[in-house]
Design a protein around this motif. Structure first.
Motif, PDB file in Angstrom:
ATOM      1  N   ASP A 204     -41.297 -37.246 -20.980  1.00 10.97           N
ATOM      2  CA  ASP A 204     -41.533 -35.805 -21.151  1.00 10.97           C
ATOM      3  C   ASP A 204     -40.585 -34.980 -20.276  1.00 10.97           C
ATOM      4  O   ASP A 204     -41.004 -34.051 -19.555  1.00 10.97           O
ATOM      5  N   ASP A 262     -49.154 -43.058 -25.718  1.00 12.37           N
ATOM      6  CA  ASP A 262     -48.289 -42.912 -26.882  1.00 12.37           C
ATOM      7  C   ASP A 262     -47.895 -41.463 -27.145  1.00 12.37           C
ATOM      8  O   ASP A 262     -46.999 -41.187 -27.951  1.00 12.37           O
ATOM      9  N   SER A 263     -48.528 -40.528 -26.463  1.00 10.50           N
ATOM     10  CA  SER A 263     -48.180 -39.115 -26.612  1.00 10.50           C
ATOM     11  C   SER A 263     -46.941 -38.734 -25.809  1.00 10.50           C
ATOM     12  O   SER A 263     -46.396 -37.638 -25.972  1.00 10.50           O
ATOM     13  N   SER A 265     -43.105 -38.622 -24.691  1.00  9.28           N
ATOM     14  CA  SER A 265     -41.769 -38.737 -25.281  1.00  9.28           C
ATOM     15  C   SER A 265     -40.825 -39.330 -24.240  1.00  9.28           C
ATOM     16  O   SER A 265     -40.668 -38.777 -23.143  1.00  9.28           O
ATOM     17  N   THR A 297     -33.794 -41.585 -27.519  1.00  2.92           N
ATOM     18  CA  THR A 297     -35.141 -41.024 -27.409  1.00  2.92           C
ATOM     19  C   THR A 297     -36.110 -41.892 -28.202  1.00  2.92           C
ATOM     20  O   THR A 297     -35.768 -42.439 -29.255  1.00  2.92           O
ATOM     21  N   THR A 299     -40.210 -41.883 -29.530  1.00  2.00           N
ATOM     22  CA  THR A 299     -41.499 -41.205 -29.684  1.00  2.00           C
ATOM     23  C   THR A 299     -42.359 -41.988 -30.680  1.00  2.00           C
ATOM     24  O   THR A 299     -41.841 -42.758 -31.494  1.00  2.00           O
TER      25      THR A 299
END
Length: 343
Positions: A204, A262-263, A265, A297, A299
């Motif tokens: 994040d 898992d939320s 990034s 990245t 996600t």
């Protein structure tokens, strides 16, 4: 939000039996494995014969295969089979994923991973039959395919929405070069370089740590039984919403594997002062070189991978079968020991 939405949907689907109208089936197998070609033919003939309204797609490589003998299949019922036997290509699965109502895989876990790679967006329900050397994901024995498929057609299915990653590679100037859906893991390693990898791991947008190791594995719960496990990572049940972070041979005793929500990034950067470049791979395929300043990245994907559930203990059955999880000779009761000592 994507991870939360997928998680809620997974819980709802996990409790419900879904009745699907199967109009088309995609069969994924190893077209170059002679034994599997014969079994693919057997399965295709059975589906066409038992379910005249279903279109069966097989690998385009089998169209002219003598072992598959497509013309021989069609000759048994030219009016129906000629229009119902069709062929798929990777281009078709990417451009028209909604053309298929059900995917059947014949092989091992590698075949299931290949099927995942065919669908970079929405994925139809997948029923994996075990015909390979490793079967964490293949809980359906092929010998009973008629029984299992009849149950799917007549009574519906229960599915497990397995998390996938959306992995995107960027150059140092922000140019996107690769985007890939991953079912098992993303691996960044030092490749042929003799130098240790130096990678910056962000969560994040915050720097979490600097990785100094042979590489780094970011795995889904499904991938926790693969490379991550070999590198010391934990087993993670597929219904647990987590990202597994596992270093490969870290040059420190304190860098232990970790589970992240898992939320979150994630971003992995090859710093500009790194001595060497790095390489990234997606489910063991499509290796891409990362130069100084390049980054990846990761996600939670909005396109999970739905596998048909055979029974509620599928996961424990698979780790027990494939890893001999907690296999040990049972301890003898004290009464037997006491009687033995008297003798």
């Amino acid at each position: 939000q994507t991870a939360t939405g997928v998680r809620k949907l997974a819980k709802q689907l996990g409790r419900a039996t879904i009745h699907i109208r199967v109009g088309s089936i995609l069969i994924v197998t190893k077209a170059r494995d002679n034994s599997l070609v014969y079994l693919t033919r057997e399965l295709t003939e059975w589906i066409l014969g038992e379910n005249p309204g279903i279109i069966v797609y097989v690998d385009a490589k089998l169209e002219h295969s003598k072992r598959f003998d497509a013309l021989g299949i069609i000759a048994k019922n030219p009016q129906n089979y000629g229009s119902k036997l069709k062929y798929w290509t990777p281009q078709l699965t990417v451009s028209c994923p909604d053309a298929f109502d059900l995917v059947i895989t014949l092989g091992g876990d590698g075949t299931v991973l290949y099927a995942s790679g065919l669908f970079q967006g929405t994925v139809p329900p997948v029923i994996p039959f075990s015909l390979g050397s490793l079967g964490f994901l293949t809980n359906f024995p092929f010998e009973k395919y008629k029984l299992h498929l009849k149950r799917v057609f007549e009574h519906g299915i229960n599915v497990n929405l397995r998390m996938r990653f959306t992995c995107t590679v960027y150059q140092a100037d922000g140019t996107r070069t690769v985007r890939q859906q991953v079912l098992n893991e993303l691996v960044i390693d030092r490749g042929p370089s003799p130098f240790i990898s130096m990678l910056e791991l962000y969560g994040d947008s915050h720097l979490l740590t600097i990785v100094q190791a042979d590489g780094l594995i970011l795995s889904t719960p499904t991938g926790s039984t693969a490379y991550s496990l070999s590198a010391g990572g934990s087993l993670v049940h597929p219904e647990i919403p987590a990202i597994s972070v596992t270093p490969i041979c870290p040059h420190t005793l304190s860098f232990r594997p970790m589970l992240l929500p898992d939320s979150m990034s994630l971003k992995v950067v090859v710093p500009k002062h790194s001595r060497a470049m790095a390489w990234v791979s997606f489910d063991g395929r499509n290796r891409v070189q990362l130069k100084s300043g390049d980054y990846v990245t990761v996600t939670a994907s909005q396109y999970p991978f739905p596998t048909v559930v055979r029974k509620k203990t599928d996961y424990f059955d698979s780790v027990s079968r494939s890893l001999h999880w907690n296999v040990r000779q049972k301890q003898k009761p004290l009464s037997n020991n006491a009687s033995d000592s008297k003798k």
